[in-house]
Design an enzyme around this catalytic site. Sequence first.
Site, mmCIF file in Angstrom:
data_model
loop_
_atom_site.group_PDB
_atom_site.id
_atom_site.type_symbol
_atom_site.label_atom_id
_atom_site.label_comp_id
_atom_site.label_asym_id
_atom_site.label_seq_id
_atom_site.Cartn_x
_atom_site.Cartn_y
_atom_site.Cartn_z
ATOM 1 N N ASP A 282 0.863 -1.192 0.000
ATOM 2 C CA ASP A 282 0.000 0.000 0.000
ATOM 3 C C ASP A 282 0.899 1.242 0.000
ATOM 4 O O ASP A 282 1.962 1.261 0.648
ATOM 5 C CB ASP A 282 -0.899 0.007 1.243
ATOM 6 C CG ASP A 282 -1.825 1.215 1.244
ATOM 7 O OD1 ASP A 282 -2.831 1.164 0.520
ATOM 8 O OD2 ASP A 282 -1.503 2.179 1.946
ATOM 9 N N LEU A 283 0.494 2.264 -0.794
ATOM 10 C CA LEU A 283 1.242 3.510 -0.865
ATOM 11 C C LEU A 283 0.799 4.411 0.288
ATOM 12 O O LEU A 283 -0.415 4.690 0.457
ATOM 13 C CB LEU A 283 1.005 4.209 -2.208
ATOM 14 C CG LEU A 283 1.400 3.420 -3.474
ATOM 15 C CD1 LEU A 283 1.093 4.243 -4.724
ATOM 16 C CD2 LEU A 283 2.861 3.032 -3.437
ATOM 17 N N ASP B 27 -4.568 2.134 -4.487
ATOM 18 C CA ASP B 27 -3.114 2.150 -4.389
ATOM 19 C C ASP B 27 -2.585 0.869 -3.740
ATOM 20 O O ASP B 27 -1.503 0.865 -3.159
ATOM 21 C CB ASP B 27 -2.655 3.373 -3.588
ATOM 22 C CG ASP B 27 -3.226 3.386 -2.179
ATOM 23 O OD1 ASP B 27 -4.187 2.615 -1.949
ATOM 24 O OD2 ASP B 27 -2.730 4.129 -1.328
#
Length: 904
Positions: A743-744, A786
């Site tokens: 995950d960003l 994301d």
Amino acid sequence: MDDIGHRTPNPSRSAFWSAVSIGFIVWLTAALGYGFQSWRAVADQAWLQLDATSALAESVTQQNLKQYLRGFDFLDHHLKADAPALEHADPQAIFALLRQFRRMYPDFDAIDVILPDGRVVADASKQDQRAAQPVTEAYLHKLRQYPDLHTTFPKAAASAAGLAVVRLGFAQRSASGTIAYDLVADIDLHRQITSWLRPELAADMARHLQMGLVTRQGDLLGLWPEPTGPTTYAARLASWFRLHALFPSPRHPLVATPAHVVGPIHVDDSGTDRMAWSVLVPLKGAPLETFVSVPRATVWDAWWQQVRLPLLEWALLGVLLALMALRLNKLQRLERQRTLRLEQAERTARQSSLFYAALAQTTQALMGHKVGDVSATFEDLATGLCALLQARLICVGLLPLERTWVDMTACAGPASDFAQHLRWSIDGNRPEGRGPGGLAITTGKPQHATIEAPEFAPWRQRAQAFGIAGVLSAAARTQGGEAVLVCAYYSSESVIGPEAGQVFQRMADAFAECIDRQANIAKLERIERYRSARRKIQRGLLEATDAAGVYRVLAQTLVAETGANTVEVFALEGNMLKRRFIAGPLEQALSHLTDVSLQALARGESAYMRARVWNARAPVLIQTPSADPKLSPRWREQPLCAMGLLAGWPILAVDSGEPMGVVILVARDPHAIDEELQHLVTNILESAALALRQVRDRQRIETLALTDALTGLPNRRSILEHIPRALVRAQSRRRQVAIGILDLDDFKPINDTWGHAAGDALLWEVGRRLQTTRRGTDAIARLGGDEFVVVLEDLAGADDLATVLDRLEAELTAPYTLPGGQSTPMRISLGLTVYPSDNATPDILLGHADEALYDVKARKATRQRGWMLWRKTHPPSAPAAAAAHDAAAHGSLQDEDNATWKTS
């Protein structure tokens, strides 16, 4: 059409030769009877002399034997007293005793005293002190097996000495049973026979008969009357006895009953041919041959005196009978000729009716033929026609197109063996082409020839052996250009009338019409079969899931439906035309058909056949490819030189019509591809092109369904299908698999600050960096937003996983440049779980990775790394605990991996 009449013998000639034959038989019977009586009269005289000689020999043998036995007892009596001292006795004394004994019995030629060791103590023969020969040793061995007097006829010794010898022996044994000495005496029959055996012949027989004695080795012992001059008669007769000598086996060792052995024997004495009779007689134990001979001229004179008068009488009687037969036959000649003409006309009419009946039977049988091979129908029809026409042989042949030799289809009749070497041709340079069958095909008219005709010369001798007198041939052409030949071979009993040829021609036309009907039916069935095959292959092509399956179904179906030996499929891949599939046994032979570029195809520089098909965009057929100089030299070598057809079709794209492949077909039959089959192959290839487009569309749809549209990475569906296969591979290879969710961090402010276009560009760049850093065995997918999924395969331990994750984090956290030129940093959070330490299903593994992701995101303010492994017991989410966890992350990962491998 020529007529062949029944061959009638000349009556007068037959009567004459009948009379001559009867007279000769009667004369021969009388001559043989009188001759046999004369022969027996001369033979009886000879047998009387033989019987007298045999009786005399037996009497003398019995008397002399008793005298010899008494002499042996006398000699043994004098020797037995000195037997213990024989080894040291004075040889002169024993020699004197033997000399005295020899004077008493002059018949003995040699007298020996032999010790057990084979040494001769004393000898009273022509050669004193002779050593024991091998034949004597063999005789002593046999002598010592019998307790009494023993005699035998030593053939080897007698032949070597040239004498007829009788050997007598006595083995003296001591009280203990051992041999003290052996007493052996040899009797020379030459002197004995001349002294006491001299048969006297009657005065009237002395001119004709001659008698003698011969040993079984062929040595002549006596001849009476004695010849006045040199003669070869005795030598020739002796050589004959030597050649035909037999080993005697009399029951008694000394005297045997005389037995007649041979007679008559032909010998020659200086030009005088003689006939001899012989008898086997034993003299003193030696088998001798006694013979009586008569000049052959004497026998022939007696025979001629008996038969000359009957011969003359019967010869005159035969001449008289022959004259009477000639007179009688002359009176019947005109009547016979008239009767023959009437019979000829009746046979002609009857034969013509038979031919019309045969035509009706042929038409009915051929019209009633069912669908299928006509060979059985032709065979049955030939059998029926042969019985109806009373022919020796009925043959039906078929001449295919562009062939010069006729293939025999049916053959029946009593002379069917005659057809084994029977051949027809249309080549006028060969005898078979100039025969009745070949002329019927080339001229189109019925041909009739007897065996005397010149065109029948090659088969005349064999035809006579099978009772064939002639042949009637007719031929007809089918719609396809083939020729049907029908031949009837008849015997001399048949008569061929003027209408037979035309009727037989109509029968040949009926055979041709039957073949045409069968060809039309077969054509309709073939068209229906082609349609069914087209539907079948269309279903198979449409069911294929990939291009390789389309090519496989295409090649295998064409081999099955077209009768081709081999089918090869080439397809366009990039800028090259490559082989995709080959079906058939000629794969090794067609290995020279390598891949070729589009530029070479356009210029026609190589791949001659494929270039022609590619550039023409239409089918190309080459019959007898071995004769085409533009093809590869491989086509003039085995096994390709035996192929009769090389064909090629292009695979044209459905939308543009441009070629996208080539199909090469190789068949042994040059006519394997007809017009209907060309249309079938073209339709099949159109279906193949449609199936290829469907495969590409299906693959494109599947790709879109499994790919993220923004990043080009696999989507959630694709990664969920990939994870179970990765787990199976890890279990079989005994390796580890790490499954993580990435995950960003703080991605939403980027969308809010620079817009969604900038966010999409950032996501695309993240996907590109993930593709750059992943190994060949790893898999990456975008879940949505994301979030991404990473599957790291083929991990040996904790060091491998830490190295990969550190490189991945370094790559993803490098600054990003947005479309507007802005540069922004980025942090990631990655939660992972490791299989098989976490031995769960794919969905649970993703859930564990998601739990690890939440844990690492919760510690992002204090963590040292952006990734974290899932554990069954999680520490409390306190900053101090997070710091302690980050400090010990590497060590705990190493410990956990070691424990995992021990468990595995």
